[in-house]
Design a protein around this motif. Structure first.
Motif, PDB file in Angstrom:
ATOM      1  N   ARG A  71       0.323   6.495  -6.931  1.00  6.77           N
ATOM      2  CA  ARG A  71      -0.930   7.233  -7.167  1.00  6.77           C
ATOM      3  C   ARG A  71      -0.670   8.737  -7.179  1.00  6.77           C
ATOM      4  NH1 ARG A  71      -2.864   3.444  -3.384  1.00  6.77           N
ATOM      5  NH2 ARG A  71      -4.202   1.852  -4.326  1.00  6.77           N
ATOM      6  N   GLU A  72       0.154   9.195  -6.247  1.00  6.82           N
ATOM      7  CA  GLU A  72       0.475  10.618  -6.174  1.00  6.82           C
ATOM      8  C   GLU A  72       1.197  11.074  -7.432  1.00  6.82           C
ATOM      9  OE1 GLU A  72       1.045  14.520  -4.982  1.00  6.82           O
ATOM     10  OE2 GLU A  72      -0.325  12.997  -4.207  1.00  6.82           O
ATOM     11  N   PHE A  80      -5.499  -0.855  -8.180  1.00 11.59           N
ATOM     12  CA  PHE A  80      -4.570   0.218  -8.531  1.00 11.59           C
ATOM     13  C   PHE A  80      -4.727   0.597 -10.004  1.00 11.59           C
ATOM     14  CE2 PHE A  80      -0.211   1.172 -10.168  1.00 11.59           C
ATOM     15  CZ  PHE A  80      -0.068   2.427  -9.589  1.00 11.59           C
ATOM     16  N   GLU A 129      -7.733   2.683 -10.559  1.00  7.72           N
ATOM     17  CA  GLU A 129      -7.687   4.028  -9.990  1.00  7.72           C
ATOM     18  C   GLU A 129      -6.808   4.985 -10.780  1.00  7.72           C
ATOM     19  OE1 GLU A 129      -6.347   3.353  -6.030  1.00  7.72           O
ATOM     20  OE2 GLU A 129      -8.312   2.719  -5.287  1.00  7.72           O
ATOM     21  N   ALA A 189       0.654   4.045  -2.904  1.00 10.72           N
ATOM     22  CA  ALA A 189       0.251   5.420  -2.571  1.00 10.72           C
ATOM     23  C   ALA A 189       1.186   6.431  -3.229  1.00 10.72           C
ATOM     24  CB  ALA A 189       0.247   5.607  -1.050  1.00 10.72           C
ATOM     25  N   ASP A 201       0.816  -1.218   0.000  1.00 12.95           N
ATOM     26  CA  ASP A 201       0.000   0.000   0.000  1.00 12.95           C
ATOM     27  C   ASP A 201       0.847   1.265   0.000  1.00 12.95           C
ATOM     28  OD1 ASP A 201      -2.329  -1.394  -0.144  1.00 12.95           O
ATOM     29  OD2 ASP A 201      -2.854  -1.191   1.968  1.00 12.95           O
ATOM     30  N   GLY A 202       1.976   1.254   0.732  1.00  9.14           N
ATOM     31  CA  GLY A 202       2.825   2.440   0.789  1.00  9.14           C
ATOM     32  C   GLY A 202       3.422   2.780  -0.563  1.00  9.14           C
TER      33      GLY A 202
END
Length: 251
Positions: free
Chosen positions: A190-191, A209, A212, A187, A183-184
């Motif tokens: 995603r950013e 993922f 998204e 994330a 998840d880290g």
């Protein structure tokens, strides 16, 4: 930004990519999905010039990648052409491939200094900005052996971004991580996907993922595009039977 023009890739008698045609627009985020052996990673390796095409031409930003111009003809790219072309493409691999004898800061600054010719001060300033972005501002003096797998992968992402690539390739970047570390890393990606004006080509089995971050999803099977479309359509209403079978197995 990227165009595959009738690209064929063979390993011996085995055809991995079969007359492949597709394009990726500037700034577009495209995810490649499909079963193992369908040719997804080979596409990334061809773009990173780790493999050579058997036939066809790959173009990046209007210029041939797999070939070079000689007058009005295209001939096979030589090593000088490939070295220059690599500067605009960054790749994050399944394995982190950090330099074990260098600390985090040096891992990120090494290529900008020696490949791009940046001054040390410029490279260090940019590296610190990127390490802050990936949540590792306090680990710049650590060596890879002192980091978790998730932290090493975030360093690898910062290292790729330090080259200011126009194209970013992500090859199953969470597959070597323990589940609690995934998840880290996602994330951070995603950013980047939401804030950076960078073209991204992503190979992943993380379907949430992919849904998204993608502008478009391409389903591959046996070296060809079986189906493509926006993530809402591919994941919500797939039309190709092979896509339906694959998603039923992985979702």
């Amino acid at each position: 930004m990227i165009r595959f023009d009738h690209v064929v890739k063979r390993f011996g008698d085995h055809v991995v990519l079969d007359e492949l045609d597709f394009t990726v627009d500037r700034g577009e985020k495209v995810t490649l999905i499909g079963p193992s052996g369908s040719g997804k990673t080979t596409i990334l390796r061809l773009l990173m010039t780790l493999e050579t095409v058997s036939d066809g031409v790959i173009w990046v930003d209007g210029e041939p990648l797999s070939h070079r111009r000689r007058g009005d003809r295209l001939i096979r790219a030589n090593e000088k052409h490939l070295r220059q072309a690599r500067k605009s493409i960054g790749m994050v691999f399944q394995q982190f491939n950090l330099f074990p004898n260098m600390d985090v800061l040096t891992n990120v600054t090494e290529a900008p200094i020696h490949v791009l010719g940046q001054s040390r001060d410029e490279a260090v300033q940019r590296a610190r900005e990127l390490l802050d972005m990936v949540g590792l501002a306090d680990r710049e003096t650590a060596h890879p052996s002192q980091l978790s797998g998730g932290q090493q992968q975030r360093v690898a992402i910062a290292r790729a971004l330090a080259m200011s690539p126009r194209v970013m390739l992500l090859d199953e970047v969470t597959s070597a991580l323990d589940p609690e570390l995934v998840d880290g890393v996602l994330a951070v990606l995603r950013e980047i996907a939401s804030s950076a004006d960078i073209t991204m080509l992503i190979v992943t089995h993380e379907m949430r993922f992919a849904r998204e971050v993608s502008d478009r999803v391409m389903m591959f099977d046996a070296g060809r595009v079986a189906e493509e479309g926006p993530p809402e359509q591919i994941f919500g209403d797939p039309r190709n039977e092979r896509t339906k079978e694959f998603l039923k197995a992985v979702l």
